[in-house]
Write a protein that holds these residues in place. Structure first.
Motif, PDB file in Angstrom:
ATOM      1  N   LYS A 214       5.287  -7.995  -1.036  1.00  0.00           N
ATOM      2  CA  LYS A 214       5.025  -9.423  -0.834  1.00  0.00           C
ATOM      3  C   LYS A 214       6.166 -10.376  -1.217  1.00  0.00           C
ATOM      4  O   LYS A 214       7.054 -10.660  -0.434  1.00  0.00           O
ATOM      5  CB  LYS A 214       3.747  -9.802  -1.599  1.00  0.00           C
ATOM      6  CG  LYS A 214       2.491  -9.085  -1.066  1.00  0.00           C
ATOM      7  CD  LYS A 214       1.247  -9.577  -1.754  1.00  0.00           C
ATOM      8  CE  LYS A 214      -0.018  -8.840  -1.399  1.00  0.00           C
ATOM      9  NZ  LYS A 214      -0.702  -9.299  -0.217  1.00  0.00           N
TER      10      LYS A 214
ATOM     11  N   GLU B  16      -3.128  -3.689 -12.370  1.00  0.00           N
ATOM     12  CA  GLU B  16      -2.387  -4.918 -12.086  1.00  0.00           C
ATOM     13  C   GLU B  16      -2.263  -5.717 -13.383  1.00  0.00           C
ATOM     14  O   GLU B  16      -3.207  -5.728 -14.184  1.00  0.00           O
ATOM     15  CB  GLU B  16      -3.167  -5.789 -11.097  1.00  0.00           C
ATOM     16  CG  GLU B  16      -3.175  -5.317  -9.679  1.00  0.00           C
ATOM     17  CD  GLU B  16      -4.122  -6.188  -8.852  1.00  0.00           C
ATOM     18  OE1 GLU B  16      -3.675  -7.210  -8.328  1.00  0.00           O
ATOM     19  OE2 GLU B  16      -5.315  -5.855  -8.751  1.00  0.00           O
TER      20      GLU B  16
ATOM     21  N   ILE C 266       1.140  -8.310  -6.240  1.00  0.00           N
ATOM     22  CA  ILE C 266       0.899  -9.756  -6.334  1.00  0.00           C
ATOM     23  C   ILE C 266       1.657 -10.379  -7.504  1.00  0.00           C
ATOM     24  O   ILE C 266       2.240 -11.456  -7.377  1.00  0.00           O
ATOM     25  CB  ILE C 266      -0.616 -10.050  -6.470  1.00  0.00           C
ATOM     26  CG1 ILE C 266      -1.330  -9.776  -5.136  1.00  0.00           C
ATOM     27  CG2 ILE C 266      -0.852 -11.499  -6.911  1.00  0.00           C
ATOM     28  CD1 ILE C 266      -2.829 -10.006  -5.160  1.00  0.00           C
TER      29      ILE C 266
ATOM     30  N   GLY D 156       0.829  -1.205   0.000  1.00  0.00           N
ATOM     31  CA  GLY D 156       0.000   0.000   0.000  1.00  0.00           C
ATOM     32  C   GLY D 156       0.863   1.254   0.000  1.00  0.00           C
ATOM     33  O   GLY D 156       0.543   2.248  -0.675  1.00  0.00           O
TER      34      GLY D 156
ATOM     35  N   VAL E 173       2.124   1.878  -3.520  1.00  0.00           N
ATOM     36  CA  VAL E 173       1.099   2.501  -4.365  1.00  0.00           C
ATOM     37  C   VAL E 173       0.963   3.983  -4.024  1.00  0.00           C
ATOM     38  O   VAL E 173       0.912   4.857  -4.900  1.00  0.00           O
ATOM     39  CB  VAL E 173      -0.254   1.763  -4.194  1.00  0.00           C
ATOM     40  CG1 VAL E 173      -1.392   2.523  -4.840  1.00  0.00           C
ATOM     41  CG2 VAL E 173      -0.150   0.350  -4.774  1.00  0.00           C
TER      42      VAL E 173
ATOM     43  N   TYR F 265      -8.072  -3.871  -5.982  1.00  0.00           N
ATOM     44  CA  TYR F 265      -7.574  -3.556  -4.644  1.00  0.00           C
ATOM     45  C   TYR F 265      -6.147  -3.027  -4.763  1.00  0.00           C
ATOM     46  O   TYR F 265      -5.291  -3.664  -5.384  1.00  0.00           O
ATOM     47  CB  TYR F 265      -7.579  -4.815  -3.762  1.00  0.00           C
ATOM     48  CG  TYR F 265      -7.104  -4.574  -2.352  1.00  0.00           C
ATOM     49  CD1 TYR F 265      -7.977  -4.111  -1.377  1.00  0.00           C
ATOM     50  CD2 TYR F 265      -5.782  -4.794  -1.989  1.00  0.00           C
ATOM     51  CE1 TYR F 265      -7.540  -3.873  -0.081  1.00  0.00           C
ATOM     52  CE2 TYR F 265      -5.331  -4.562  -0.690  1.00  0.00           C
ATOM     53  CZ  TYR F 265      -6.221  -4.102   0.254  1.00  0.00           C
ATOM     54  OH  TYR F 265      -5.787  -3.870   1.539  1.00  0.00           O
ATOM     55  N   HIS F 266      -5.899  -1.852  -4.193  1.00  0.00           N
ATOM     56  CA  HIS F 266      -4.547  -1.288  -4.268  1.00  0.00           C
ATOM     57  C   HIS F 266      -3.983  -0.925  -2.897  1.00  0.00           C
ATOM     58  O   HIS F 266      -2.949  -0.273  -2.822  1.00  0.00           O
ATOM     59  CB  HIS F 266      -4.524  -0.067  -5.189  1.00  0.00           C
ATOM     60  CG  HIS F 266      -4.769  -0.389  -6.636  1.00  0.00           C
ATOM     61  ND1 HIS F 266      -3.843  -1.037  -7.422  1.00  0.00           N
ATOM     62  CD2 HIS F 266      -5.847  -0.176  -7.439  1.00  0.00           C
ATOM     63  CE1 HIS F 266      -4.320  -1.200  -8.659  1.00  0.00           C
ATOM     64  NE2 HIS F 266      -5.538  -0.687  -8.692  1.00  0.00           N
TER      65      HIS F 266
ATOM     66  N   ASP G 155       0.832  -2.219 -10.973  1.00  0.00           N
ATOM     67  CA  ASP G 155       0.815  -2.590  -9.552  1.00  0.00           C
ATOM     68  C   ASP G 155       1.050  -4.098  -9.458  1.00  0.00           C
ATOM     69  O   ASP G 155       0.136  -4.900  -9.663  1.00  0.00           O
ATOM     70  CB  ASP G 155      -0.509  -2.179  -8.896  1.00  0.00           C
ATOM     71  CG  ASP G 155      -0.520  -2.508  -7.405  1.00  0.00           C
ATOM     72  OD1 ASP G 155       0.458  -3.126  -6.914  1.00  0.00           O
ATOM     73  OD2 ASP G 155      -1.503  -2.158  -6.719  1.00  0.00           O
TER      74      ASP G 155
END
Ligand code: PMP
Length: 463
Positions: A293, A231, A267, A125, A128, A157-158, A264
Motif C-alpha cells: 500500500k 498488525e 496498513i 496478500g 503475507v 484481515y491478512h 503485518d
C-alpha cells in the motif's frame, strides 16, 4: 496533465459497460444490476477525489489505506513515466535492476535494527503469503522441520491468497473457500472495549491478551508453531491498538518458543501511525515486516517483506534457494515510485506532520462521542475506527438485520453523498473506518467531523 473528459465518463454507456463487464472486488452487484449508479471516481487532488460529475469527496480512507501523500502528486507520476521509458520491466529472478536495489537499501535503513533484507512482491496478500512460506522453509533448513503452524488474531484481515486467507479471522470471507490451509490458529485480539477480562486495566488486559498467544503455542506444541502474525494496530473488526506492554510481552513469548513474530504492516507502515513502520511506534522488533500500500502512496502496486539477517542466513551460503517469487515483485516502475515517495516523505516531513497533528485528529473525532450512536472512538496516528452501538451504557450492538439496514442500507451511501469517502464496516461490530492522507490537517479533520456528525445523527434518527 490533460483534463479527463468527465462528461463521457459520466454518461450512460460508461455505466452500462461497468455493469456489463467490470467485476468489482468484494462487491454485491445486485444494486447496480438493478440500475443504481456505480460511483465512478475520475480524478484526485490532495486529500480529495472527484467523481465524473465533478462532485468532490474527502478521501477519508486514503483510497484503501494507501494514498499517504495525497492525490495528484506530479513528482510520483513523473518518477513512474521516467522509469517506464528507461526500463519498464525486468524480473528480479537472479537478476537485479538499480531501482530494486536502491529501494531495498533504503527500506533496510528505515526499518527497525536488524531487518536488512527485502523480498519484494506486488501486493500485501502476497507479502503475507511469502512470510508464512519463508517461516516454513527457514525452519526446515535449520533443523526444526515440524514448525509450520501459524497464529493470528480474531477478526484480523491478512489478504486473500489461500495462505493469507487461512490467517484471516473473518469467517464470512473464508466460508466460500473452505477447506483452507489447516495449520492456522486464532487467538483473541486487543478489543478492550468488549473485553470480558480486565476491561478497565489496559496493562492487565495486554498481559492477558499476550498470554493467549503463549497458551495457543503451548497447546499446539511449540515444536510445530512457526510464526505469529499481528498488525501493530488491527484494522478489521474495528481498529484495535495494542494495550501498553502487549508487544513487548509477545516478543518475549515468541523468543521463548522460537516462534517468528511477523508484523503485518500492510496498513500501519509508511506514516500511518506517525512512524515509518508500525513496530517503531510501539517499540518492538519483529522478525519479519510485511508491507505494501503506502510504500508507493498507491501510485503503482508494490509490496514485500523486510526480514532479519538471521532468516536470510540459511539462504546466504550454500545451494538452497527460497523457492518463491513473483513476476511483478519489485517492478522497476513501482520501485522508482516508492523511492520518489520516500523522497517526498522526507522533503515534506510527513512523519513529523502526523506526529504534530495526531492529537488534534483524535480530539476532533472524540467530539463525536456526544452522539448517542457513538460507542467508542479508537485508533492511533491517522488511523481510527468509530464504533456504533444501539445503547452506549450497555454497549449493546446491532442485530444483523439492523446492521445491514444501517450500513449497506444507509451509511455507506449517505457518507459518500455527503462528500466523505470512507468505509462503514461490519465484519466485526459496526465501525466507520478513517485513514485520511497524511497531508491532512485540522481543516480536513473538521470536515470529517461535520459530515460524520450530520450523517450519524440521521442514522440514529432512522433507527
Ligand atoms: N494485510 C493487511 C493487514 C491488509 O490490510 C491487507 C489489505 N487490506 C492485506 C494484508 C492484503 O493486501 P493486498 O490487498 O494488497 O493483497
Amino acid at each position: 496533465m490533460t483534463e479527463p473528459d468527465v462528461t463521457s465518463q459520466h454518461n450512460e454507456p460508461m455505466q452500462r459497460a461497468a455493469r456489463d463487464h467490470l467485476w468489482m472486488h468484494f462487491a454485491r452487484h445486485s444494486a447496480s444490476q438493478e440500475g443504481a449508479e456505480i460511483p465512478m471516481i475520475v480524478r484526485g487532488e490532495g486529500p480529495y477525489v472527484y467523481d465524473a460529475a465533478g462532485r468532490r469527496y474527502l478521501d477519508g480512507l486514503s483510497g484503501l489505506f494507501t494514498v499517504q501523500a495525497g492525490h495528484g502528486r506530479e513528482e510520483l507520476a513523473q518518477a513512474a513515466a521516467k522509469q517506464a521509458a528507461e526500463l519498464a520491466y525486468f524480473p528480479i529472478w537472479s537478476y537485479a535492476h538499480p531501482k530494486a536495489v536502491e529501494l531495498a537499501e533504503r527500506l533496510a535503513g528505515l526499518a527497525p535494527e536488524g531487518l536488512d533484507r527485502v523480498f519484494f512482491t506486488a501486493g500485501g496478500g502476497d507479502a503475507v503469503e511469502s512470510a508464512w512460506k519463508l517461516a516454513k522453509q527457514y525452519f526446515k533448513l535449520t533443523g526444526k522441520p515440524a514448525k509450520h503452524k501459524v497464529i493470528s488474531r480474531a477478526v484480523a484481515y491478512h489478504g486473500t491468497p489461500h495462505g493469507a486467507l487461512s490467517l484471516t479471522g473473518l469467517p464470512g470471507l473464508k466460508a466460500p473457500f473452505e477447506p483452507l490451509v489447516p495449520s492456522a490458529f486464532r487467538v483473541p485480539n486487543t478489543n478492550i472495549y468488549r473485553a470480558s477480562e480486565h476491561a478497565d486495566d489496559p496493562e492487565a488486559f495486554g498481559r492477558w491478551a499476550a498470554d493467549r498467544i503463549e497458551e495457543a503455542i503451548e497447546f499446539e506444541g511449540p515444536e510445530t508453531v512457526a510464526a505469529v502474525f499481528l498488525e501493530p494496530v488491527q484494522n478489521a473488526g474495528g481498529c484495535f491498538p495494542p494495550p501498553p506492554g502487549y508487544f513487548q510481552r509477545v516478543r518475549e513469548i515468541c523468543d521463548r518458543h522460537d516462534v517468528l513474530l511477523v508484523s503485518d504492516e500492510v496498513i500501519c507502515a509508511f506514516g500511518r501511525l506517525g512512524t515509518m513502520f508500525g513496530a517503531q511506534r510501539f517499540g518492538y522488533t519483529p522478525d519479519i515486516i510485511t508491507f505494501a500500500k503506502g510504500v508507493t502512496s498507491g501510485y503503482s502496486p508494490l509490496g514485500g517483506m523486510l526480514v532479519t539477517d538471521r532468516l536470510f542466513e540459511p539462504f546466504k551460503h550454500g545451494e538452497t534457494m527460497f523457492a518463491h517469487g513473483y513476476t511483478f515483485g519489485g517492478h522497476p516502475v513501482s520501485a522508482a515510485v516508492a523511492l520518489a515517495n520516500l523522497d517526498l516523505f522526507e522533503r515534506e516531513d510527513l512523519l513529523g506532520h502526523v506526529m504534530r497533528n495526531r492529537d488534534a485528529f483524535r480530539a476532533t473525532l472524540e467530539r463525536l462521542r456526544d452522539l448517542p450512536i457513538v460507542g467508542d472512538v479508537r485508533g492511533d496516528g491517522y488511523f481510527y475506527g468509530i464504533e456504533m452501538v444501539k445503547d452506549r451504557d450497555t454497549r449493546e450492538t446491532f442485530t444483523e438485520e439492523e446492521s445491514e439496514r444501517l450500513l449497506r442500507g444507509f451509511l455507506d451511501k449517505a457518507l459518500y453523498e455527503a462528500g466523505l469517502y470512507c468505509r462503514a464496516d461490519d465484519r466485526g461490530d459496526p465501525v466507520v473506518q478513517l485513514a485520511p492522507p497524511l497531508t491532512c490537517d485540522q481543516s480536513h479533520f473538521d470536515e470529517i467531523e461535520q459530515i460524520l456528525r450530520s450523517v450519524l445523527s440521521e442514522a440514529w434518527a432512522r433507527l
